[in-house]
Write a protein that holds these residues in place. Structure first.
Motif, short mmCIF file in Angstrom:
data_model
loop_
_atom_site.label_atom_id
_atom_site.label_comp_id
_atom_site.label_asym_id
_atom_site.label_seq_id
_atom_site.Cartn_x
_atom_site.Cartn_y
_atom_site.Cartn_z
N TYR A 134 0.83 -1.20 0.00
CA TYR A 134 0.00 0.00 0.00
C TYR A 134 0.87 1.25 0.00
O TYR A 134 1.92 1.29 0.64
N LYS A 135 0.38 2.28 -0.71
CA LYS A 135 1.07 3.57 -0.75
C LYS A 135 0.25 4.61 -0.01
O LYS A 135 -0.98 4.66 -0.14
N VAL A 136 0.94 5.45 0.76
CA VAL A 136 0.29 6.46 1.58
C VAL A 136 0.28 7.80 0.85
O VAL A 136 1.34 8.30 0.44
N TYR A 137 -0.91 8.36 0.66
CA TYR A 137 -1.07 9.69 0.09
C TYR A 137 -1.64 10.62 1.16
O TYR A 137 -1.94 10.19 2.27
N GLU A 138 -1.79 11.89 0.82
CA GLU A 138 -2.30 12.85 1.80
C GLU A 138 -3.72 12.53 2.24
O GLU A 138 -4.08 12.68 3.40
N ASP A 139 -4.55 12.10 1.28
CA ASP A 139 -5.97 11.91 1.58
C ASP A 139 -6.44 10.47 1.45
O ASP A 139 -7.63 10.19 1.55
N LYS A 140 -5.52 9.54 1.20
CA LYS A 140 -5.92 8.14 1.06
C LYS A 140 -4.72 7.22 1.18
O LYS A 140 -3.56 7.67 1.13
N ILE A 141 -5.01 5.94 1.34
CA ILE A 141 -3.99 4.90 1.27
C ILE A 141 -4.45 3.91 0.21
O ILE A 141 -5.52 3.30 0.33
N ALA A 142 -3.67 3.76 -0.85
CA ALA A 142 -4.08 2.97 -2.00
C ALA A 142 -3.27 1.68 -2.11
O ALA A 142 -2.06 1.67 -1.87
N LYS A 143 -3.94 0.61 -2.48
CA LYS A 143 -3.27 -0.66 -2.76
C LYS A 143 -2.61 -0.55 -4.12
O LYS A 143 -3.26 -0.27 -5.12
N ILE A 144 -1.30 -0.78 -4.18
CA ILE A 144 -0.59 -0.66 -5.45
C ILE A 144 -0.08 -2.00 -5.97
O ILE A 144 0.34 -2.10 -7.12
N MET A 145 -0.12 -3.03 -5.12
CA MET A 145 0.34 -4.34 -5.56
C MET A 145 -0.25 -5.40 -4.64
O MET A 145 -0.36 -5.19 -3.43
N SER A 146 -0.66 -6.52 -5.23
CA SER A 146 -1.20 -7.61 -4.41
C SER A 146 -1.19 -8.89 -5.24
O SER A 146 -1.10 -8.86 -6.46
N GLY A 147 -1.30 -10.01 -4.56
CA GLY A 147 -1.33 -11.29 -5.25
C GLY A 147 -0.77 -12.40 -4.39
O GLY A 147 -0.41 -12.19 -3.23
N ARG A 148 -0.68 -13.57 -4.98
CA ARG A 148 -0.17 -14.74 -4.26
C ARG A 148 1.33 -14.89 -4.51
O ARG A 148 1.77 -15.73 -5.30
N TYR A 149 2.08 -14.04 -3.86
CA TYR A 149 3.54 -14.06 -3.95
C TYR A 149 4.12 -14.53 -2.61
O TYR A 149 3.64 -14.13 -1.55
N SER A 150 5.15 -15.33 -2.67
CA SER A 150 5.76 -15.85 -1.45
C SER A 150 7.09 -15.18 -1.11
O SER A 150 7.61 -15.36 -0.01
N ILE A 151 7.65 -14.42 -2.05
CA ILE A 151 8.91 -13.70 -1.81
C ILE A 151 8.70 -12.23 -2.13
O ILE A 151 8.08 -11.87 -3.14
N PHE A 152 9.22 -11.36 -1.25
CA PHE A 152 9.17 -9.92 -1.51
C PHE A 152 10.51 -9.30 -1.17
O PHE A 152 11.18 -9.71 -0.21
N GLY A 153 10.91 -8.30 -1.96
CA GLY A 153 12.15 -7.60 -1.65
C GLY A 153 12.31 -6.40 -2.56
O GLY A 153 11.44 -6.09 -3.37
N MET A 154 13.43 -5.72 -2.40
CA MET A 154 13.71 -4.58 -3.27
C MET A 154 15.20 -4.46 -3.51
O MET A 154 16.02 -4.93 -2.72
N ILE A 155 15.53 -3.85 -4.64
CA ILE A 155 16.92 -3.64 -5.04
C ILE A 155 17.17 -2.14 -5.13
O ILE A 155 16.41 -1.41 -5.77
N LYS A 156 18.24 -1.69 -4.49
CA LYS A 156 18.65 -0.29 -4.58
C LYS A 156 20.15 -0.26 -4.87
O LYS A 156 20.97 -0.27 -3.97
N SER A 157 20.49 -0.24 -6.14
CA SER A 157 21.89 -0.18 -6.53
C SER A 157 22.23 1.22 -7.03
O SER A 157 21.36 2.07 -7.19
#
Length: 297
Positions: A134-157
């Motif tokens: 979910y992403k936080v905005y000034e006036d709402k919180i919106a779902k931006i991604m969902s599903g049946r995933y078993s691994i989550f992560g991020m890359i910052k190079s």
């Protein structure tokens, strides 16, 4: 005069030991703090406090369960006293259900470098793992991604913009998908094959965790590493940390993996910290090896 010189040197030696002892104690404390933070990532849901919108004030995330169905409800209250209830995936229709052996994993992290934190929820139902972001905005919180995933992560190079990694595990394979995020949500990203993040080595390790059969799992690890692993069902995991070499290639990937194993007192959740290291670089298929596996719960 010689006696005075000897006394000064002796004091220097004593002070040297004192400083060394302080350094060792500080290192131990930092290691314990890091381990504690890692374990806390998987705590049973309750109430979480954090600054989601980077305004310097604390926001609250309340996690509750339905008394009859055990379905999760997640509510966010900002410092301005605005309240938002997080909506589930339209197909899955729930944020998951409370399970003692598979509790919700809720984390907050800035995924797109906009200085506000996204809310990441890993949970489950009778069909398997569930992921919501979910992403936080000034006036709402919106779902931006969902599903049946078993691994989550991020890359910052250095050379790449922040990239979200999600993975699905079936009976034989582990597949990854990559996304960048903007104001409209996730955008599929074509990742170079050199950035596979040790996927094959991790898949072999998960297979060994579930079967305890080294040959059929195609796992390459010494006996000391394998002795740490107990047989259990793979639940989910996250890409905890990525280190890069001077060419911006992932040289070491650390995952947190949850399994469910049968013990003398019943089913228990086990958490492993898995470190994978780049063994041989190949632009099409870099090879990783298992550096260590630590059971932290």
């Amino acid at each position: 005069m010689k006696l005075k010189i000897y006394v000064v040197k002796k004091q220097q030696i004593i002070w040297g030991f004192v400083i060394l002892a302080i350094i060792i104690v500080a290192a131990i404390v930092l290691l314990m703090m890091k381990t504690k933070q890692t374990i806390n990532t998987f705590n049973q849901p309750n109430t979480y406090y954090t600054d989601l919108n980077n305004d310097g004030k604390t926001d609250s995330i309340f996690v509750s369960t339905d008394e009859k169905t055990s379905a999760y409800t997640v509510t966010v209250q900002t410092d301005e006293k605005k309240t938002f209830t997080l909506e589930p995936d339209s197909t899955i229709k729930s944020l998951g259900f409370f399970n003692t052996n598979w509790p919700m994993n809720l984390t907050c992290k800035d995924l797109d470098n906009d200085k506000t934190q996204e809310i990441i929820i890993q949970s489950s139902d009778e069909k398997g793992p569930i992921l919501h972001v979910y992403k936080v905005y000034e006036d709402k919180i919106a779902k931006i991604m969902s599903g049946r995933y078993s691994i989550f992560g991020m890359i910052k190079s250095k050379d790449l913009e922040p990239i979200v990694v999600v993975g699905r595990k079936d009976r034989e394979n582990l597949s990854y998908q990559y996304f960048t995020l903007n104001s409209n949500g996730p955008i599929p990203y074509v990742m170079p094959t050199s950035m596979n993040l040790g996927k094959l080595a991790l898949n072999s390790l998960i297979s060994y965790m579930e079967t305890q059969e080294a040959e059929t799992s195609n796992i390459e690890a010494n006996n000391k590493i394998l002795e740490v692993i107990s047989k259990g069902k793979f639940l989910d995991g996250n890409l905890h940390e990525v280190k890069y070499d001077k060419y911006d290639v992932p040289s070491e990937c650390t995952y947190m993996i949850r399994t469910e194993e049968e013990t003398e007192i019943g089913l228990e959740t086990t958490i492993y910290q898995v470190r994978l290291g780049l063994q041989k670089y190949d632009s099409k298929n870099p090879q990783y090896k298992i550096l260590s596996v630590n059971k932290i719960k």
